[in-house]
Design a protein around this motif. Structure first.
Motif, PDB file in Angstrom:
ATOM      1  N   ALA A 319     -11.153 -55.029-102.630  1.00 42.33           N
ATOM      2  CA  ALA A 319     -10.523 -55.169-101.313  1.00 42.33           C
ATOM      3  C   ALA A 319      -9.430 -56.218-101.383  1.00 42.33           C
ATOM      4  CB  ALA A 319     -11.565 -55.564-100.268  1.00 42.33           C
ATOM      5  N   ARG A 320      -8.301 -55.907-100.782  1.00 46.10           N
ATOM      6  CA  ARG A 320      -7.210 -56.863-100.682  1.00 46.10           C
ATOM      7  C   ARG A 320      -7.313 -57.599 -99.344  1.00 46.10           C
ATOM      8  NH1 ARG A 320      -3.165 -51.964-102.382  1.00 46.10           N
ATOM      9  NH2 ARG A 320      -3.849 -51.792-104.577  1.00 46.10           N
ATOM     10  N   PRO A 321      -6.551 -58.671 -99.168  1.00 45.49           N
ATOM     11  CA  PRO A 321      -6.620 -59.397 -97.894  1.00 45.49           C
ATOM     12  C   PRO A 321      -6.381 -58.478 -96.700  1.00 45.49           C
ATOM     13  CG  PRO A 321      -5.406 -60.679 -99.517  1.00 45.49           C
ATOM     14  CD  PRO A 321      -5.665 -59.339-100.146  1.00 45.49           C
ATOM     15  N   GLY A 322      -7.241 -58.592 -95.703  1.00 50.49           N
ATOM     16  CA  GLY A 322      -7.114 -57.783 -94.505  1.00 50.49           C
ATOM     17  C   GLY A 322      -7.807 -56.440 -94.584  1.00 50.49           C
ATOM     18  N   GLU A 323      -8.385 -56.087 -95.745  1.00 48.38           N
ATOM     19  CA  GLU A 323      -9.065 -54.804 -95.922  1.00 48.38           C
ATOM     20  C   GLU A 323     -10.580 -54.984 -95.887  1.00 48.38           C
ATOM     21  OE1 GLU A 323      -5.673 -52.698 -98.772  1.00 48.38           O
ATOM     22  OE2 GLU A 323      -7.563 -53.402 -99.661  1.00 48.38           O
ATOM     23  N   ARG A 324     -11.277 -53.884 -95.575  1.00 48.82           N
ATOM     24  CA  ARG A 324     -12.739 -53.862 -95.594  1.00 48.82           C
ATOM     25  C   ARG A 324     -13.211 -52.747 -96.510  1.00 48.82           C
ATOM     26  NH1 ARG A 324     -11.818 -54.731 -89.918  1.00 48.82           N
ATOM     27  NH2 ARG A 324     -11.660 -52.481 -89.630  1.00 48.82           N
ATOM     28  N   VAL A 325     -14.292 -52.991 -97.224  1.00 51.10           N
ATOM     29  CA  VAL A 325     -14.909 -51.965 -98.063  1.00 51.10           C
ATOM     30  C   VAL A 325     -16.219 -51.567 -97.395  1.00 51.10           C
ATOM     31  CG1 VAL A 325     -15.732 -51.341-100.357  1.00 51.10           C
ATOM     32  CG2 VAL A 325     -13.881 -53.000-100.108  1.00 51.10           C
ATOM     33  N   VAL A 326     -16.306 -50.313 -96.959  1.00 55.58           N
ATOM     34  CA  VAL A 326     -17.434 -49.860 -96.142  1.00 55.58           C
ATOM     35  C   VAL A 326     -18.158 -48.714 -96.850  1.00 55.58           C
ATOM     36  CG1 VAL A 326     -18.129 -48.950 -93.893  1.00 55.58           C
ATOM     37  CG2 VAL A 326     -16.157 -50.475 -94.062  1.00 55.58           C
ATOM     38  N   PRO A 327     -19.465 -48.809 -97.065  1.00 55.08           N
ATOM     39  CA  PRO A 327     -20.207 -47.651 -97.593  1.00 55.08           C
ATOM     40  C   PRO A 327     -20.053 -46.467 -96.633  1.00 55.08           C
ATOM     41  CG  PRO A 327     -21.576 -49.626 -97.596  1.00 55.08           C
ATOM     42  CD  PRO A 327     -20.353 -49.955 -96.803  1.00 55.08           C
ATOM     43  N   VAL A 328     -19.841 -45.297 -97.189  1.00 50.71           N
ATOM     44  CA  VAL A 328     -19.618 -44.126 -96.329  1.00 50.71           C
ATOM     45  C   VAL A 328     -20.810 -43.880 -95.412  1.00 50.71           C
ATOM     46  CG1 VAL A 328     -19.284 -41.624 -96.362  1.00 50.71           C
ATOM     47  CG2 VAL A 328     -17.930 -43.088 -97.874  1.00 50.71           C
ATOM     48  N   ASN A 370     -23.429 -44.160-102.683  1.00 53.74           N
ATOM     49  CA  ASN A 370     -22.629 -44.487-103.858  1.00 53.74           C
ATOM     50  C   ASN A 370     -21.140 -44.595-103.568  1.00 53.74           C
ATOM     51  OD1 ASN A 370     -24.896 -44.491-105.446  1.00 53.74           O
ATOM     52  ND2 ASN A 370     -24.506 -42.505-106.403  1.00 53.74           N
ATOM     53  N   LEU A 371     -20.674 -43.937-102.520  1.00 51.78           N
ATOM     54  CA  LEU A 371     -19.245 -43.873-102.227  1.00 51.78           C
ATOM     55  C   LEU A 371     -18.904 -44.836-101.100  1.00 51.78           C
ATOM     56  CD1 LEU A 371     -16.693 -42.265-103.107  1.00 51.78           C
ATOM     57  CD2 LEU A 371     -17.093 -40.799-101.109  1.00 51.78           C
ATOM     58  N   LEU A 372     -17.859 -45.636-101.312  1.00 48.81           N
ATOM     59  CA  LEU A 372     -17.386 -46.572-100.309  1.00 48.81           C
ATOM     60  C   LEU A 372     -15.906 -46.321-100.059  1.00 48.81           C
ATOM     61  CD1 LEU A 372     -19.285 -48.306-102.599  1.00 48.81           C
ATOM     62  CD2 LEU A 372     -19.318 -49.859-100.645  1.00 48.81           C
ATOM     63  N   VAL A 373     -15.453 -46.616 -98.859  1.00 54.30           N
ATOM     64  CA  VAL A 373     -14.060 -46.417 -98.501  1.00 54.30           C
ATOM     65  C   VAL A 373     -13.429 -47.755 -98.164  1.00 54.30           C
ATOM     66  CG1 VAL A 373     -14.652 -45.890 -96.081  1.00 54.30           C
ATOM     67  CG2 VAL A 373     -12.441 -45.145 -97.015  1.00 54.30           C
ATOM     68  N   VAL A 374     -12.217 -47.970 -98.667  1.00 47.43           N
ATOM     69  CA  VAL A 374     -11.454 -49.175 -98.353  1.00 47.43           C
ATOM     70  C   VAL A 374     -10.615 -48.873 -97.122  1.00 47.43           C
ATOM     71  CG1 VAL A 374      -9.768 -50.844 -99.182  1.00 47.43           C
ATOM     72  CG2 VAL A 374     -11.374 -49.804-100.795  1.00 47.43           C
ATOM     73  N   LEU A 375     -10.843 -49.636 -96.059  1.00 46.30           N
ATOM     74  CA  LEU A 375     -10.132 -49.442 -94.794  1.00 46.30           C
ATOM     75  C   LEU A 375      -9.062 -50.518 -94.643  1.00 46.30           C
ATOM     76  CD1 LEU A 375     -13.150 -48.784 -92.389  1.00 46.30           C
ATOM     77  CD2 LEU A 375     -11.706 -47.089 -93.534  1.00 46.30           C
ATOM     78  N   GLY A 376      -7.885 -50.092 -94.171  1.00 51.43           N
ATOM     79  CA  GLY A 376      -6.827 -51.038 -93.880  1.00 51.43           C
ATOM     80  C   GLY A 376      -7.091 -51.782 -92.585  1.00 51.43           C
ATOM     81  N   ALA A 377      -6.198 -52.700 -92.249  1.00 55.38           N
ATOM     82  CA  ALA A 377      -6.362 -53.500 -91.041  1.00 55.38           C
ATOM     83  C   ALA A 377      -6.392 -52.633 -89.782  1.00 55.38           C
ATOM     84  CB  ALA A 377      -5.235 -54.527 -90.949  1.00 55.38           C
ATOM     85  N   ASP A 378      -5.758 -51.459 -89.842  1.00 56.26           N
ATOM     86  CA  ASP A 378      -5.768 -50.533 -88.699  1.00 56.26           C
ATOM     87  C   ASP A 378      -6.823 -49.440 -88.866  1.00 56.26           C
ATOM     88  OD1 ASP A 378      -4.648 -49.137 -90.781  1.00 56.26           O
ATOM     89  OD2 ASP A 378      -2.900 -48.418 -89.656  1.00 56.26           O
ATOM     90  N   ASP A 379      -7.758 -49.614 -89.791  1.00 61.03           N
ATOM     91  CA  ASP A 379      -8.874 -48.708 -90.071  1.00 61.03           C
ATOM     92  C   ASP A 379      -8.454 -47.427 -90.780  1.00 61.03           C
ATOM     93  OD1 ASP A 379     -10.632 -50.504 -88.901  1.00 61.03           O
ATOM     94  OD2 ASP A 379     -10.380 -49.630 -86.916  1.00 61.03           O
ATOM     95  N   THR A 380      -7.233 -47.381 -91.286  1.00 62.39           N
ATOM     96  CA  THR A 380      -6.811 -46.225 -92.070  1.00 62.39           C
ATOM     97  C   THR A 380      -7.573 -46.192 -93.396  1.00 62.39           C
ATOM     98  OG1 THR A 380      -4.591 -46.296 -91.135  1.00 62.39           O
ATOM     99  CG2 THR A 380      -4.846 -45.118 -93.216  1.00 62.39           C
ATOM    100  N   PRO A 381      -8.135 -45.048 -93.787  1.00 64.26           N
ATOM    101  CA  PRO A 381      -8.775 -44.955 -95.115  1.00 64.26           C
ATOM    102  C   PRO A 381      -7.722 -44.972 -96.213  1.00 64.26           C
ATOM    103  CG  PRO A 381      -8.865 -42.828 -93.973  1.00 64.26           C
ATOM    104  CD  PRO A 381      -8.274 -43.801 -93.003  1.00 64.26           C
ATOM    105  N   LEU A 382      -7.783 -45.977 -97.080  1.00 63.53           N
ATOM    106  CA  LEU A 382      -6.739 -46.194 -98.082  1.00 63.53           C
ATOM    107  C   LEU A 382      -7.146 -45.770 -99.478  1.00 63.53           C
ATOM    108  CD1 LEU A 382      -5.638 -49.796 -97.003  1.00 63.53           C
ATOM    109  CD2 LEU A 382      -4.570 -47.616 -96.372  1.00 63.53           C
TER     110      LEU A 382
END
Length: 504
Positions: A319-328, A370-382
């Protein structure tokens, strides 16, 4: 109406001793927990190839299942991709059942009694989990806090919360949804008696001995020995894997049956871990930044599935600054505005990465854990992060076709069988992670159709579009313990599924 008095009453009695303040809420959660497990069971009865179901017929508003011996089960239409607690009762001939355990016991098919006991435990444990769930509504900040939000367990397995062998005190002490801190210990083993893969850290060495991390439940109930304190950690969704603050994720052996499987760590998995980690890193680099694979830092076993551990990178590393890593699996618990456009974007990202890896030669077990999604600051899946390579499938022929040297592995992970490869990815990703996020067949189908124009045009995509969707026959597997390995069912293709036509 009688229910499953033993499991529910046992939890009631134990709660009265260890956490009496939860009793009222636990009792209030029981009807919803029964409906949640019954919904998953009814889906299985409607769509899995159970040998004692001889026919299925759809009426305008009901589904009828004809049973060997002449009885008939009646219930609502069963969308195979729907989640929630929407099946509150079914009928066996004229008798009404709102308790999945009692229904299974009265069906009296082979192995029904053992499965009924598991269903009763799943109901009681789920009610306990819901009673103690986090209700703040605040966004989590750390990786383990996301995992704690997944209260209901597997979205489609009737044993979604079954933890036989765990007391109420055990569940409160070790279940991630109860938000405990677990004191992970270590057990010394002579290094000469261990198999090590990758780099085992100096912190977990003491002269000629390796210090193997051990879960406290495992030490008490399986190893039956004392251990030395090591780190405080937070349990993740799998319960046996724990996040060390500022450190790695530690996968421990936990020889208890959770959902379907006994969660030990085989010598085969330890031996393969370094090669799998290297392969995952190499292939992820070919996805143009769409996918990261967490590295296995080290693995060790005392040549026993009951005493082994793996150290793995935290997905937060990606995760980069401002991002979240969320398990699907946690997406359904978040306040995200999962609009059709957002779901299509996530589906496009997940399938693009999954199809690329499959074409290269690796089928991921890309379910919501097992799968996680990195979300941007606006919750866009990146981007995506994938963890735990222990149950992927590897095609040496596909790898070689793309100039990748296959790892020096044999055994269950290695196959060139296209059906097995596609089942692994589509059964976990589409019928699992994406279906659980979409929450219904129509929503899943709409997301898939919106994503299709941008997906890699591979033979695997053509197979996904043309045929039924493979999914593990989870109930069939529990009712046929004499048959090892996975068993499968074919679900209606969500790309052509229309509202009101979701039954077989």
């Amino acid at each position: 109406m009688s229910h499953s008095p033993t499991a529910e009453a046992e939890v009631t009695d134990e709660l009265a001793v260890v956490r009496p303040g939860l009793l009222a809420r636990y009792t209030a959660e029981l009807p919803g927990a029964r409906a949640a497990v019954l919904t998953r069971l009814w889906r299985a009865l409607a769509h899995e190839p159970l040998p004692w179901i001889t026919g299925r017929s759809r009426g305008a508003h009901r589904l009828a299942l004809r049973l060997a011996g002449g009885r008939t089960l009646h219930g609502p239409h069963a969308d195979p991709y729907a989640t929630g607690d929407h099946v509150t009762a079914v009928h066996l001939d004229r008798e009404r059942y709102d308790d999945p355990a009692r229904l299974m016991a009265d069906l009296a098919v082979p192995h029904a009694a053992a499965f009924a006991a598991e269903l009763a435990h799943s109901v009681a444990s789920l009610a306990l989990s819901r009673a103690d769930a986090e209700r703040s509504g605040e966004w989590p900040e750390r990786d383990w806090e996301w995992e704690q939000r997944v209260v209901d367990g597997h979205p489609f397995h009737p044993n979604c919360r079954a933890r036989p062998g765990f007391s109420v005190a055990d569940q409160l002490a070790y279940g991630p949804e109860h938000r405990p801190v677990v004191e992970v210990g270590t057990v010394p083993v002579p290094a000469a008696e261990c198999l090590v893969s990758g780099d085992w850290p100096d912190e977990l060495r003491d002269g000629d001995e390796l210090l193997l991390p051990v879960h406290p439940w495992q030490a008490a109930h399986v190893l039956k020995r004392s251990y030395d304190p090591w780190r405080s950690a937070h349990p993740l969704m799998s319960l046996r894997t724990l996040a060390v603050p500022g450190g790695p994720h530690v996968k421990t052996a936990l020889s208890a049956r959770l959902t379907s499987s006994v969660r030990d760590i085989s010598t085969y998995s330890v031996a393969a871990s370094a090669a799998l980690s290297a392969l995952g890193t190499e292939l992820a680099a070919r996805t143009d930044g769409l996918l990261h694979v967490t590295r296995t830092l080290g693995a060790a076993t005392a040549h026993s599935p009951d005493l082994a551990a793996l150290l793995r990178e935290s997905p937060e590393e990606y995760a980069r600054p401002g991002e979240r890593v969320v398990p699907v699996a946690a997406l359904a618990t978040t306040p995200l505005p999962r609009s059709p456009a957002w779901l299509a974007a996530f589906t496009r990202l997940a399938l693009t990465a999954g199809l690329r890896l499959l074409d290269l030669g690796v089928a991921l077990e890309a379910h919501g854990q097992n799968l996680l999604v990195v979300l941007g600051a606006d919750d866009t899946p990146l981007r995506l992060v994938y963890r735990d390579l222990a149950d992927i499938r590897i095609s040496p022929a596909r790898l070689a076709r793309h100039g990748v040297t296959p790892p020096a592995l044999t055994g269950r992970l290695v196959t060139d069988d296209e059906t097995a490869l596609r089942r692994k990815l589509f059964g976990s990703l589409v019928a699992g992670a994406l279906a659980g996020t979409a929450g219904s067949g129509p929503a899943l189908g709409a997301a898939l159709r919106a994503a299709l124009p941008d997906l890699p045009r591979t033979p695997d995509l053509a197979a996904l579009r043309q045929g039924p969707l493979p999914a593990k026959a989870l109930t069939l597997m529990r009712l046929s313990p004499e048959i090892p390995g996975d068993q499968w069912t074919a679900l209606p293709n969500p790309l052509v599924l229309e509202p009101g036509t979701s039954d077989q």
